[in-house]
Design a protein around this motif. Structure first.
Motif, short mmCIF file in Angstrom:
data_model
loop_
_atom_site.label_atom_id
_atom_site.label_comp_id
_atom_site.label_asym_id
_atom_site.label_seq_id
_atom_site.Cartn_x
_atom_site.Cartn_y
_atom_site.Cartn_z
N ASP A 67 0.84 -1.21 0.00
CA ASP A 67 0.00 0.00 0.00
C ASP A 67 0.87 1.26 0.00
OD1 ASP A 67 -2.22 -1.63 0.00
OD2 ASP A 67 -3.09 -0.81 1.83
N ASP A 68 1.95 1.23 0.78
CA ASP A 68 2.84 2.40 0.82
C ASP A 68 3.44 2.67 -0.56
OD1 ASP A 68 2.43 3.02 3.49
OD2 ASP A 68 4.21 1.93 4.19
N GLN A 69 3.88 1.63 -1.25
CA GLN A 69 4.42 1.82 -2.60
C GLN A 69 3.35 2.35 -3.55
OE1 GLN A 69 5.94 -2.24 -2.86
NE2 GLN A 69 7.97 -1.39 -3.35
N LEU A 70 2.15 1.81 -3.44
CA LEU A 70 1.06 2.22 -4.33
C LEU A 70 0.62 3.66 -4.07
CD1 LEU A 70 -0.89 -1.12 -4.23
CD2 LEU A 70 0.13 -0.10 -6.29
N ARG A 71 0.87 4.16 -2.86
CA ARG A 71 0.55 5.55 -2.52
C ARG A 71 1.70 6.50 -2.85
NH1 ARG A 71 -2.12 3.23 2.14
NH2 ARG A 71 -0.15 3.29 3.28
N THR A 72 2.86 5.98 -3.19
CA THR A 72 4.05 6.81 -3.43
C THR A 72 3.88 7.63 -4.69
OG1 THR A 72 5.47 5.22 -2.31
CG2 THR A 72 6.54 6.77 -3.81
N ALA A 73 4.04 8.94 -4.56
CA ALA A 73 3.92 9.85 -5.70
C ALA A 73 5.12 9.68 -6.62
CB ALA A 73 3.80 11.28 -5.23
#
Length: 170
Positions: free
Chosen positions: A38-44
């Motif tokens: 999830d953190d990677q998928l939220r990374t701009a």
């Protein structure tokens, strides 16, 4: 889960060809998000942009909803992630936003889009109209536009994914 992508047959009739390429591009976006946290998928992508893979998926849920439910069918279920106060809300992610929710919402809109389109022929005109011309759109035009929309954003997804973990591919 491994996303399976299938190009439409080279000799397909027009409607299966359009639907096939649209599904191919939907599958490509899912594939670009596969295996990430999830953190990677939220990374701009790159400052100052807020563009992220999860944001793209949320954006495409809005696009599916707008073109198939609002424009084609004439229903107005309202926005999912944006508002008048936050017109780019689908890209404004918080720690509470999860891939599970984003993907489920997107897939629900894809399913609704398929149901909506099933009641129209390629030459049938939308109930909603263009804001600029006041003219309706044919389902053919909507399919073509959606293929273009996904293809453009899948290019963004390619670059974001490569930045996150080096994965590349068509």
């Amino acid at each position: 889960m491994t996303t399976e992508r299938r190009e439409p047959a080279g000799n397909a009739a027009e409607r299966p060809l359009l639907e096939g390429w649209l599904d191919y591009h939907r599958q490509t976006l899912a594939w670009k998000c596969e295996g990430l946290t999830d953190d990677q998928l939220r990374t701009a992508s790159v400052a100052p942009s807020e563009l992220s893979l999860m944001g793209l998926v949320r954006h495409m849920a809005e696009v599916e909803r707008t073109w198939f439910r609002k424009v084609l069918v004439g229903d107005d279920p309202g926005p999912i992630h944006y508002s008048d106060d936050d017109p780019d809300g689908e890209f404004h992610l918080t720690e509470a936003d999860t891939w599970e929710d984003a993907r489920a919402t997107w897939q629900a809109e894809v399913d609704a889009a398929r149901r909506a389109a099933s009641g129209f022929g390629l030459d049938d005109l939308s109930r909603g109209r263009s804001r600029s011309t006041g003219e309706p759109f044919s389902l053919r035009w909507i399919y073509t536009h959606m293929i273009e929309e996904y293809a453009r954003h899948n290019g963004h997804a390619d670059l974001i994914r490569e930045r996150l973990d080096g994965a590349t591919g068509d």
